[in-house]
Every structure is written in structure tokens, then in C-alpha cells.
Design a protein around this motif. Sequence first.
Motif, mmCIF file in Angstrom:
data_model
loop_
_atom_site.group_PDB
_atom_site.id
_atom_site.type_symbol
_atom_site.label_atom_id
_atom_site.label_comp_id
_atom_site.label_asym_id
_atom_site.label_seq_id
_atom_site.Cartn_x
_atom_site.Cartn_y
_atom_site.Cartn_z
ATOM 1 N N THR A 1 28.897 33.475 33.348
ATOM 2 C CA THR A 1 30.085 33.838 32.582
ATOM 3 C C THR A 1 30.361 35.318 32.805
ATOM 4 N N VAL A 2 31.576 35.621 33.240
ATOM 5 C CA VAL A 2 31.985 37.003 33.505
ATOM 6 C C VAL A 2 33.077 37.368 32.506
ATOM 7 N N LYS A 3 32.861 38.455 31.772
ATOM 8 C CA LYS A 3 33.870 38.927 30.820
ATOM 9 C C LYS A 3 34.293 40.323 31.225
ATOM 10 N N GLN A 4 35.564 40.465 31.556
ATOM 11 C CA GLN A 4 36.089 41.732 32.058
ATOM 12 C C GLN A 4 37.129 42.297 31.100
ATOM 13 N N SER B 1 43.181 43.649 26.312
ATOM 14 C CA SER B 1 42.253 42.618 25.829
ATOM 15 C C SER B 1 41.159 42.409 26.880
ATOM 16 N N ASN B 2 40.912 41.163 27.274
ATOM 17 C CA ASN B 2 39.920 40.889 28.315
ATOM 18 C C ASN B 2 40.211 39.540 28.962
ATOM 19 N N VAL B 3 39.534 39.307 30.077
ATOM 20 C CA VAL B 3 39.600 38.019 30.772
ATOM 21 C C VAL B 3 38.172 37.501 30.898
ATOM 22 N N GLU B 4 37.964 36.237 30.551
ATOM 23 C CA GLU B 4 36.623 35.631 30.625
ATOM 24 C C GLU B 4 36.639 34.448 31.587
ATOM 25 N N ILE C 1 32.803 34.174 42.080
ATOM 26 C CA ILE C 1 34.138 34.539 41.607
ATOM 27 C C ILE C 1 33.973 35.822 40.809
ATOM 28 N N ASP C 2 34.734 36.828 41.151
ATOM 29 C CA ASP C 2 34.559 38.127 40.506
ATOM 30 C C ASP C 2 35.901 38.820 40.348
ATOM 31 N N PHE C 3 35.879 39.924 39.601
ATOM 32 C CA PHE C 3 37.066 40.750 39.431
ATOM 33 C C PHE C 3 36.871 42.057 40.182
ATOM 34 N N GLU C 4 37.833 42.392 41.030
ATOM 35 C CA GLU C 4 37.741 43.598 41.849
ATOM 36 C C GLU C 4 38.950 44.503 41.601
ATOM 37 N N ASP C 5 38.784 45.773 42.005
ATOM 38 C CA ASP C 5 39.883 46.753 41.908
ATOM 39 C C ASP C 5 40.495 46.757 40.503
ATOM 40 N N VAL C 6 39.631 46.852 39.497
ATOM 41 C CA VAL C 6 40.081 46.760 38.108
ATOM 42 C C VAL C 6 40.726 48.074 37.670
ATOM 43 N N LEU C 7 42.020 48.014 37.396
ATOM 44 C CA LEU C 7 42.770 49.152 36.870
ATOM 45 C C LEU C 7 43.259 48.793 35.475
ATOM 46 N N GLU C 8 44.009 49.703 34.849
ATOM 47 C CA GLU C 8 44.383 49.452 33.457
ATOM 48 C C GLU C 8 45.327 48.269 33.294
ATOM 49 N N SER C 9 46.146 47.967 34.294
ATOM 50 C CA SER C 9 47.074 46.847 34.146
ATOM 51 C C SER C 9 47.137 45.948 35.382
ATOM 52 N N SER C 10 46.179 46.077 36.284
ATOM 53 C CA SER C 10 46.108 45.182 37.441
ATOM 54 C C SER C 10 44.666 45.060 37.925
#
Length: 284
Positions: free
Chosen positions: A37-40, A45-48, A152-161
Motif C-alpha cells: 500500500t502506497v500513500k502519497q 489531500s493524498n492518493v492511496e 506501481i509508484d508515484f514519481e516527479d511529485v510536485l504540489e499539483s502534479s
Amino acid sequence: MKTVKNFTASAAAMLLLYAGASVAQGIKMPAPSPGQTVKQDFALSNVELSYSRPVKKGRVIMGDVVPYNKVWRTGANSPTVITFGEDVKFGGVPVKAGKYGLLTIPGAKEWTVILSSSLDVNSPSMYKKENDIARVNVKPVALPASQESFTIDFEDVLESSMTLAISWEKVKVPVKITADINDKIVGQIEAAMAAPGDKKPYFQAAFYYLEHNLDINKAKTWIDQAAAQSPDAFWVFYQKARIYAKAKDVKGAKEAALKSIELAKAAKNDDYVALNNKLLATLK
């Protein structure tokens, strides 16, 4: 007598088999496709994301273990589920806050990535296209080396993208996720400034307007009030210098930078001394 002996031997073998099974049930082993489980934290808010991670183990994956042109649950074991804490755009498609099944249709040259209202799709036969919330066509990107575990991961995490990256073997499939939060934040700032009381978020408001190229004159007013609230805060005066510089007020920017240096030296903060000196070098 021979028949009885044979029966007895068979019964004994069965008892041993059941005993062995009973013992085996008590053995704890690693899952062949472990769950993750990945919570970003993202936007306001966040994406899980919850999914299972099968392993390559010498097999040919794309086009074999994962067939082309068929709906895939995008993992193993349980269906893959993604939860958005606020409205987003998924690959450019508007998606409301909520929980969705994440499915894919892999292809040699193009993948279809699907968000579905169905959370229980374990096989192609359970998929219903009418439950699609979003369908995004994505060209896969070749990885330089083979990846053993499905990820499956989250990359290049910025404030709105940020980018949702699905990868396995030598293939990565990126999907852009964006959130429109500027109007919400400006609304919060305006509400805070209109509220009664003296303690207003002047520094936060000024900094946000500076960083997002909004009304620089409002930013100047707010940073002046922030500096009055915190006359010993070297970091406030540094941002004041930046705001004044952006407003083309060179004299005010220099004064603020020099004040920040004075306060930073008193606080023994060499980083801000250096930052202000770099800013001063650009002011002419």
C-alpha cells in the motif's frame, strides 16, 4: 490377510498425509506476490494505492505472463485499487474524489490504463466497459534494465502534479495526475484575510503569491505586515527582498536583503547570509 495389510498400509499413508498437511498449515511463508500500500501526500489531500507485486522469476512477462490486448488487473491476487482524496485529472480526464479499480490493457506499442467503478475485477471476464470512469492511452517507455518485481509508484511529485508509473520487466507506463488547487488556495487566503482578528497568515499568503506569479502588489503588502509581525525573522526579510525585487523595487529589495543578513548573522545562520548575498548580486 494380504488385503487387510494393504488396507492398513494405505490407511497409515493417508494418516501421514493428513498429518503432514496439518503441520504444513502452520508454516508461515512469504507471499509469492506480496501486497503493498502506497500513500502519497498530494495537492491538498493524498492518493492511496493498494496492489500486489508479482515477481519475474526468469519468465517472459509482456506478451506472455501478461497477455497483450486483454484486460489485466495490473498486479496479482486482489484487484488493484486507487483512492483519490480530491478531484483530479487522470491522464487529462477529470475524475472525482473516490475509490477506483485500476486496470490496464497492455499492448506492444500502446497501453490503455483504466479507472473503473468496479473494485472486484480479478479476470478479463469480470470487466465491464460501462463501468469505466477514465480510459487513457499511453505509450510505454523502455527501461534500461529488466525489473524483477512489478511496481506501481508515484514519481516527479510536485504540489499539483505527479506521475503514476506502472513498471515491470523492461517496460514503464507513465500516467500524469494533476489537481487544480490554485483557486482553492486563493479562496482560503482571501477568507483568512477577511476574517476578524490581527493574526493573519501574511507570510504564507505573500510567499504563495510570489511563487505562483500572482498579484505582486498584494504580496508586497502582506510581506510588510509579516515583517512587522516577526521583526527578527531573517527568513521573512529574505522573502521580502525577493518580493520587492520581483516588483522592481530595487531599493526596497536591497534594504530587506541587508536586514536579513544582519538578522541571519545574529542567529548564526550562514545559509541565509549566502542566499541574501546571491540575491544582492542580481540587484542592479
